[in-house]
Design an enzyme around this catalytic site. Structure first.
Site, PDB file in Angstrom:
ATOM      1  N   MET A 101     -11.958   5.018  -0.960  1.00  0.00           N
ATOM      2  CA  MET A 101     -12.603   5.321   0.323  1.00  0.00           C
ATOM      3  C   MET A 101     -13.218   6.704   0.187  1.00  0.00           C
ATOM      4  O   MET A 101     -12.762   7.683   0.798  1.00  0.00           O
ATOM      5  CB  MET A 101     -11.564   5.253   1.445  1.00  0.00           C
ATOM      6  CG  MET A 101     -11.185   3.823   1.807  1.00  0.00           C
ATOM      7  SD  MET A 101      -9.634   3.702   2.706  1.00  0.00           S
ATOM      8  CE  MET A 101      -8.496   3.744   1.333  1.00  0.00           C
ATOM      9  N   ASP A 131      -7.034  -6.059   4.097  1.00  0.00           N
ATOM     10  CA  ASP A 131      -6.329  -4.773   4.140  1.00  0.00           C
ATOM     11  C   ASP A 131      -6.368  -4.201   5.554  1.00  0.00           C
ATOM     12  O   ASP A 131      -7.449  -3.918   6.083  1.00  0.00           O
ATOM     13  CB  ASP A 131      -7.032  -3.821   3.154  1.00  0.00           C
ATOM     14  CG  ASP A 131      -6.356  -2.473   3.030  1.00  0.00           C
ATOM     15  OD1 ASP A 131      -5.266  -2.284   3.596  1.00  0.00           O
ATOM     16  OD2 ASP A 131      -6.933  -1.598   2.352  1.00  0.00           O
ATOM     17  N   GLY A 132      -5.176  -4.029   6.136  1.00  0.00           N
ATOM     18  CA  GLY A 132      -5.066  -3.379   7.444  1.00  0.00           C
ATOM     19  C   GLY A 132      -4.388  -4.264   8.463  1.00  0.00           C
ATOM     20  O   GLY A 132      -4.885  -5.335   8.791  1.00  0.00           O
ATOM     21  N   GLY A 133      -3.236  -3.819   8.920  1.00  0.00           N
ATOM     22  CA  GLY A 133      -2.526  -4.561   9.963  1.00  0.00           C
ATOM     23  C   GLY A 133      -1.976  -5.902   9.510  1.00  0.00           C
ATOM     24  O   GLY A 133      -1.693  -6.758  10.350  1.00  0.00           O
ATOM     25  N   ASP A 145      -4.592   3.874  -2.067  1.00  0.00           N
ATOM     26  CA  ASP A 145      -5.671   4.267  -1.158  1.00  0.00           C
ATOM     27  C   ASP A 145      -6.144   5.687  -1.448  1.00  0.00           C
ATOM     28  O   ASP A 145      -5.434   6.652  -1.165  1.00  0.00           O
ATOM     29  CB  ASP A 145      -5.180   4.178   0.289  1.00  0.00           C
ATOM     30  CG  ASP A 145      -5.002   2.742   0.735  1.00  0.00           C
ATOM     31  OD1 ASP A 145      -5.979   1.973   0.661  1.00  0.00           O
ATOM     32  OD2 ASP A 145      -3.878   2.377   1.134  1.00  0.00           O
ATOM     33  N   GLY A 203       0.995  -2.080   4.111  1.00  0.00           N
ATOM     34  CA  GLY A 203       1.612  -0.765   4.000  1.00  0.00           C
ATOM     35  C   GLY A 203       2.853  -0.693   4.852  1.00  0.00           C
ATOM     36  O   GLY A 203       3.980  -0.870   4.373  1.00  0.00           O
ATOM     37  N   HIS A 230      -1.252  -1.271  -4.337  1.00  0.00           N
ATOM     38  CA  HIS A 230      -2.500  -0.862  -3.694  1.00  0.00           C
ATOM     39  C   HIS A 230      -2.486   0.658  -3.499  1.00  0.00           C
ATOM     40  O   HIS A 230      -1.571   1.203  -2.882  1.00  0.00           O
ATOM     41  CB  HIS A 230      -2.626  -1.586  -2.351  1.00  0.00           C
ATOM     42  CG  HIS A 230      -3.933  -1.377  -1.658  1.00  0.00           C
ATOM     43  ND1 HIS A 230      -5.073  -2.087  -1.968  1.00  0.00           N
ATOM     44  CD2 HIS A 230      -4.285  -0.531  -0.654  1.00  0.00           C
ATOM     45  CE1 HIS A 230      -6.068  -1.699  -1.180  1.00  0.00           C
ATOM     46  NE2 HIS A 230      -5.608  -0.744  -0.376  1.00  0.00           N
ATOM     47  N   MET A 275     -11.841  -5.184   5.206  1.00  0.00           N
ATOM     48  CA  MET A 275     -11.005  -4.276   6.014  1.00  0.00           C
ATOM     49  C   MET A 275     -10.768  -4.902   7.387  1.00  0.00           C
ATOM     50  O   MET A 275     -11.726  -5.275   8.072  1.00  0.00           O
ATOM     51  CB  MET A 275     -11.694  -2.919   6.204  1.00  0.00           C
ATOM     52  CG  MET A 275     -11.781  -2.041   4.962  1.00  0.00           C
ATOM     53  SD  MET A 275     -10.211  -1.665   4.154  1.00  0.00           S
ATOM     54  CE  MET A 275      -9.245  -0.948   5.488  1.00  0.00           C
ATOM     55  N   MET A 333      -8.621   8.621  -0.535  1.00  0.00           N
ATOM     56  CA  MET A 333      -9.449   9.070   0.605  1.00  0.00           C
ATOM     57  C   MET A 333      -9.924  10.501   0.363  1.00  0.00           C
ATOM     58  O   MET A 333      -9.156  11.337  -0.109  1.00  0.00           O
ATOM     59  CB  MET A 333      -8.623   9.024   1.892  1.00  0.00           C
ATOM     60  CG  MET A 333      -8.019   7.658   2.173  1.00  0.00           C
ATOM     61  SD  MET A 333      -7.233   7.613   3.783  1.00  0.00           S
ATOM     62  CE  MET A 333      -6.466   5.986   3.734  1.00  0.00           C
ATOM     63  N   HIS A 382      -8.278   1.429  -4.235  1.00  0.00           N
ATOM     64  CA  HIS A 382      -9.225   1.275  -3.123  1.00  0.00           C
ATOM     65  C   HIS A 382      -9.866   2.635  -2.866  1.00  0.00           C
ATOM     66  O   HIS A 382      -9.224   3.533  -2.307  1.00  0.00           O
ATOM     67  CB  HIS A 382      -8.432   0.757  -1.904  1.00  0.00           C
ATOM     68  CG  HIS A 382      -9.233   0.608  -0.651  1.00  0.00           C
ATOM     69  ND1 HIS A 382      -8.641   0.395   0.583  1.00  0.00           N
ATOM     70  CD2 HIS A 382     -10.568   0.632  -0.419  1.00  0.00           C
ATOM     71  CE1 HIS A 382      -9.578   0.296   1.509  1.00  0.00           C
ATOM     72  NE2 HIS A 382     -10.759   0.442   0.926  1.00  0.00           N
ATOM     73  N   SER A 390       0.841  -1.196   0.000  1.00  0.00           N
ATOM     74  CA  SER A 390       0.000   0.000   0.000  1.00  0.00           C
ATOM     75  C   SER A 390       0.874   1.241   0.000  1.00  0.00           C
ATOM     76  O   SER A 390       1.646   1.482   0.928  1.00  0.00           O
ATOM     77  CB  SER A 390      -0.897   0.014   1.234  1.00  0.00           C
ATOM     78  OG  SER A 390      -1.444   1.318   1.369  1.00  0.00           O
ATOM     79  N   GLY A 433      -8.774   4.619   6.841  1.00  0.00           N
ATOM     80  CA  GLY A 433      -8.390   6.017   7.017  1.00  0.00           C
ATOM     81  C   GLY A 433      -6.907   6.208   7.283  1.00  0.00           C
ATOM     82  O   GLY A 433      -6.341   7.221   6.895  1.00  0.00           O
ATOM     83  N   PHE A 434      -6.305   5.215   7.908  1.00  0.00           N
ATOM     84  CA  PHE A 434      -4.908   5.387   8.304  1.00  0.00           C
ATOM     85  C   PHE A 434      -4.138   4.078   8.198  1.00  0.00           C
ATOM     86  O   PHE A 434      -4.708   3.007   8.419  1.00  0.00           O
ATOM     87  CB  PHE A 434      -4.826   5.897   9.751  1.00  0.00           C
ATOM     88  CG  PHE A 434      -5.583   7.179   9.950  1.00  0.00           C
ATOM     89  CD1 PHE A 434      -5.003   8.406   9.640  1.00  0.00           C
ATOM     90  CD2 PHE A 434      -6.902   7.155  10.386  1.00  0.00           C
ATOM     91  CE1 PHE A 434      -5.727   9.584   9.776  1.00  0.00           C
ATOM     92  CE2 PHE A 434      -7.635   8.323  10.527  1.00  0.00           C
ATOM     93  CZ  PHE A 434      -7.046   9.546  10.232  1.00  0.00           C
ATOM     94  N   GLY A 435      -2.850   4.213   7.915  1.00  0.00           N
ATOM     95  CA  GLY A 435      -1.972   3.051   7.936  1.00  0.00           C
ATOM     96  C   GLY A 435      -1.464   2.824   9.347  1.00  0.00           C
ATOM     97  O   GLY A 435      -1.699   3.643  10.252  1.00  0.00           O
ATOM     98  N   GLY A 436      -0.801   1.711   9.542  1.00  0.00           N
ATOM     99  CA  GLY A 436      -0.113   1.456  10.806  1.00  0.00           C
ATOM    100  C   GLY A 436      -1.002   1.104  11.983  1.00  0.00           C
ATOM    101  O   GLY A 436      -0.561   1.168  13.127  1.00  0.00           O
TER     102      GLY A 436
HETATM  103  C1  DX5 Z   1      -6.272   2.000   5.426  1.00  0.00           C
HETATM  104  C2  DX5 Z   1      -5.808   1.603   4.036  1.00  0.00           C
HETATM  105  C3  DX5 Z   1      -4.772   0.566   4.006  1.00  0.00           C
HETATM  106  C4  DX5 Z   1      -3.488   0.946   4.707  1.00  0.00           C
HETATM  107  C5  DX5 Z   1      -2.927  -0.296   5.317  1.00  0.00           C
HETATM  108  O1  DX5 Z   1      -7.396   2.790   5.322  1.00  0.00           O
HETATM  109  O2  DX5 Z   1      -6.918   1.124   3.294  1.00  0.00           O
HETATM  110  O3  DX5 Z   1      -4.505   0.154   2.671  1.00  0.00           O
HETATM  111  O4  DX5 Z   1      -2.533   1.507   3.865  1.00  0.00           O
HETATM  112  O5  DX5 Z   1      -1.820   0.043   6.065  1.00  0.00           O
HETATM  113  P1  DX5 Z   1      -1.134  -0.982   7.074  1.00  0.00           P
HETATM  114  O6  DX5 Z   1      -0.689  -2.165   6.259  1.00  0.00           O
HETATM  115  O7  DX5 Z   1      -0.004  -0.195   7.620  1.00  0.00           O
HETATM  116  O8  DX5 Z   1      -2.167  -1.345   8.092  1.00  0.00           O
HETATM  117 ZN    ZN Z   2      -6.494   0.136   1.319  1.00  0.00          ZN
END
Ligand code: DX5
Ligand code: ZN
Length: 227
Positions: free
Chosen positions: A71, A178-180, A38, A200, A36, A140, A40, A69, A11, A145-148
């Protein structure tokens, strides 16, 4: 529709935004299968990223398929623009679509692979009657909304049930998570049935992108082999 093997999708949200083209080339060289992206809008999710111009600008720099993706609210307004910008896979959030079936059909009419994304709290029933018209479902495993962020553990069971729903109908819809997704969580996600794995921070946060991608793929494949 999709191969049975694992596809790793870094991502770009976690990349260095001042060096986007270089980052894309680096993950391609490191063995990524998809990129990927994102998108937003600051309404559907409490964050803003980029839109079609940035995607179009990146398109000539890589041969990786673009997994976009969305959002965003009212995604129908922008589908054609994202298709033109270079998306190969396009996913919309079920929560943002009033006429989800129509939206999904539009994505396919544009010649792109169609996906529906579900927030962690959204039940699987929402995709039940559009499944035959989908190429993939994006589950999801964090609130978008956020990575990490940390992986929400009950999502593993959600993925398992979706895989069951798809198998019972004899469909070939891929499951994307997607996510974590990280070395500690990728095994359970893959053995539950996910084949497109978005990561990501686990990739862009690692010093060695190739090693990070290899480790995710290997852990996922081993978990699948162990059944
Ligand atoms: C969150 C995004 C994800 C994000 C994942 O809203 O859709 O694609 O980048 O990030 P990680 O892998 O760090 O959770
Ligand atoms: Zn995503």
């Amino acid at each position: 529709m999709f191969p049975k093997e694992i596809l790793i999708a870094p991502s770009l949200l976690a990349a260095d935004f001042a060096r986007l083209a270089d980052e894309v080339k680096a993950v391609e060289a490191a063995g990524a299968d998809l990129l990927h992206l994102d998108v937003m809008d600051g309404h559907f999710v409490p964050n803003l990223t980029f839109g079609p111009p940035v995607i179009a600008a990146l398109r000539p720099h890589t041969r990786l398929p673009f997994d976009v993706h969305l959002m965003i609210e009212d995604p129908d307004r922008y589908l054609a623009e994202f298709a033109r910008a270079g998306a190969d896979l396009l996913s919309v959030h079920a929560e943002a679509c009033i006429h989800l079936h129509r939206t999904v059909c539009r994505i396919r009419e544009l010649g792109k692979k169609a996906g529906v994304a579900l927030n962690p709290s959204t039940p699987l029933g929402v995709v039940e009657w559009v499944l035959p018209d989908l190429d993939f479902v994006l589950i999801m495993s964090v609130n978008p909304g956020f990575g990490g962020q940390g992986y929400i553990p009950q999502i593993t069971e959600k993925v398992r049930r979706l895989a069951q729903m798809i198998a019972e109908r004899g469909l070939s819809v891929a499951i994307e998570v997607d996510g974590g997704v990280a070395p500690e969580t990728v095994g359970e996600v893959a053995s539950a049935g996910a084949r497109i794995l978005v990561a990501g921070s686990a990739i862009f946060g690692a010093g060695d992108y190739a090693a990070a991608i290899r480790a995710l793929r290997q852990t996922a494949e081993e978990a699948i082999d162990q059944g």
